[in-house]
Design a protein around this motif. Structure first.
Motif, mmCIF file in Angstrom:
data_model
loop_
_atom_site.group_PDB
_atom_site.id
_atom_site.type_symbol
_atom_site.label_atom_id
_atom_site.label_comp_id
_atom_site.label_asym_id
_atom_site.label_seq_id
_atom_site.Cartn_x
_atom_site.Cartn_y
_atom_site.Cartn_z
ATOM 1 N N GLU A 1 0.830 -1.205 0.000
ATOM 2 C CA GLU A 1 0.000 0.000 0.000
ATOM 3 C C GLU A 1 0.869 1.262 0.000
ATOM 4 O OE1 GLU A 1 -3.512 2.023 2.733
ATOM 5 O OE2 GLU A 1 -3.228 -0.162 2.764
ATOM 6 N N SER B 1 0.613 -1.614 -9.764
ATOM 7 C CA SER B 1 0.134 -1.958 -8.414
ATOM 8 C C SER B 1 1.197 -2.818 -7.748
ATOM 9 C CB SER B 1 -1.207 -2.690 -8.478
ATOM 10 O OG SER B 1 -1.064 -3.923 -9.173
ATOM 11 N N TYR B 2 1.183 -2.812 -6.425
ATOM 12 C CA TYR B 2 2.259 -3.445 -5.671
ATOM 13 C C TYR B 2 1.677 -4.335 -4.576
ATOM 14 C CZ TYR B 2 4.657 0.187 -8.192
ATOM 15 O OH TYR B 2 5.113 0.994 -9.208
ATOM 16 N N ASP B 3 2.144 -5.565 -4.560
ATOM 17 C CA ASP B 3 1.660 -6.533 -3.588
ATOM 18 C C ASP B 3 2.549 -6.534 -2.355
ATOM 19 O OD1 ASP B 3 -0.375 -7.420 -5.327
ATOM 20 O OD2 ASP B 3 1.048 -8.744 -6.356
ATOM 21 N N HIS C 1 1.558 7.150 -6.785
ATOM 22 C CA HIS C 1 0.638 8.248 -7.109
ATOM 23 C C HIS C 1 1.251 9.602 -6.747
ATOM 24 C CE1 HIS C 1 -2.559 5.613 -8.370
ATOM 25 N NE2 HIS C 1 -2.595 4.994 -7.203
ATOM 26 N N ASP D 1 2.085 1.836 -3.467
ATOM 27 C CA ASP D 1 0.983 2.384 -4.268
ATOM 28 C C ASP D 1 0.851 3.894 -4.049
ATOM 29 O OD1 ASP D 1 -0.016 0.182 -5.691
ATOM 30 O OD2 ASP D 1 -1.164 -0.536 -3.972
#
Length: 376
Positions: free
Chosen positions: A232, A300-302, A239, A235
């Motif tokens: 998160e 997106s990043y896990d 942005h 992410d």
């Protein structure tokens, strides 16, 4: 008004030439030895004067360099044999006597124009040198500030020891590392490599430090626990960079260690080479393929979880290392890196010695090391 020095042994020629020049120039005449050391824009000599003073003329021109200081010789057919060899090399123009006034005007204008251009160029070079020095001073201050933002080296947080080393290719670095306590059960660490070099890239590392400090404060104040979820965080940073229109992106590895369970939660944004994990027996790369942070809106990043061994070394090395390794193939470079992390006593200082890396060497890219060690 331009200053013209007259050194003519023929008195009548000197008088007539001075009379003709004085309405347009400041004419200097007198003791040649003294006046050659004074300020002037052009010197007119005759052949006999040059034959007598050529060494002083050459010395004066040498002191003036890189400025152009012109010397024009009025030469008669009778004295032509005097202007040879070194004497000819130290003058810029020859004009035959008797002198045609229009020809002399053209010669003087050309020589004085070149003289003026050299003065203007020297003034520009002086300003440029001052500006470069000012930039260097600013970069020196920026470098000091940037390195002050780095964490304490060889820092112990719980059972873990953190160490780092930045070897920069420019005065300011686009690489950055940090590690910190999050709360009494978690600690965080990251390595980031901002695209490019210099001031703009270093600025992004300062922004990153500020963003991470804000996420950490939000957690400690009970407003937001995103700092515990590395995916998160990446992410949000993606942005932030895209929204800031900074024309910069970065690779990043952010990890959160659980003090109670020795469990690592991490997310990766294009970091390569992958971190190396040595469990006391063998070394392997840890990580997942992913996109850089701040490059694509759709990225997106896990968050990945990994149970760490009781004792380990984890080494993160920025991609600048790949440019200085001698192996021709990427596979061989990566294999060599794994071989370096081969025992419990591995340190960053030992890696730097093994790789013969010093700040004095010119590097194509920044090289940064971050090492976490836990003894079983």
């Amino acid at each position: 008004m331009k200053q013209i020095l007259l050194i003519l042994d023929h008195e009548e020629n000197r008088r007539l030439l001075a009379q003709w020049l004085e309405p347009h120039y400041r004419v200097l005449a007198g003791d040649a030895q003294v006046l050659l050391a004074d300020n002037f824009d052009l010197c007119i000599l005759d052949a006999t004067a040059l034959n007598r003073l050529w060494q002083q003329v050459e010395s004066r021109k040498a002191r003036e360099r890189p400025l152009f200081l012109p010397f024009l010789v009025v030469i008669s057919q009778r004295h032509g044999h005097l202007i040879t060899g070194l004497r000819r090399q130290c003058v810029d123009e020859l004009i035959a006597s008797p002198v045609e006034k229009m020809e002399l005007v053209v010669r003087l204008d050309n020589l004085l124009h070149i003289r003026q251009l050299s003065l203007e160029l020297e003034a520009v070079n002086t300003r440029l040198h001052k500006n470069l020095q000012r930039m260097k001073d600013d970069e020196s201050g920026g470098r000091h500030l940037q390195f002050q933002l780095l964490p304490e080296n060889h820092k112990h947080i719980g059972p873990y020891e953190f160490s780092h080393r930045l070897i920069t290719s420019a005065y300011l670095s686009g690489d950055f590392v940090d590690y910190f306590s999050i709360d009494n059960r978690h600690l965080g660490f990251y390595m980031a490599d901002v695209s490019g070099h210099g001031v703009s890239s270093a600025f992004v590392t300062v922004l990153l430090k500020s963003y991470m400090a804000r996420y950490l404060e939000d957690h400690r104040e009970g407003r937001d626990s995103a700092i515990l979820r590395p995916g998160e965080i990446l992410d949000r940073l993606n942005h932030k960079l895209l929204g800031g229109h900074l024309d910069k992106y970065m690779t990043m590895f952010f990890g959160v260690l659980g003090l109670d369970d020795n469990r690592l939660r991490y997310s990766q944004g294009g970091q390569f080479p992958f971190p190396i994990l040595f469990d006391g027996t063998r070394a392997d790369f840890v990580g997942i393929k992913s996109l850089p942070v701040g490059l694509f809106e759709f990225a997106s990043y896990d968050t990945v979880e990994l149970q760490l061994p009781p004792g380990f070394i984890m080494a993160l090395i920025s991609d600048g290392i790949l440019e200085v390794l001698p192996q021709p193939r990427l596979r061989d470079k990566l294999g060599f890196l794994l071989s370096l992390i081969s025992n419990d006593s591995t340190t960053i200082a030992a890696l730097v010695r093994e790789l013969a890396l010093t700040q004095e060497n010119s590097l194509p890219d920044d090289i940064t090391f971050l090492m976490i060690q836990k003894r079983s």
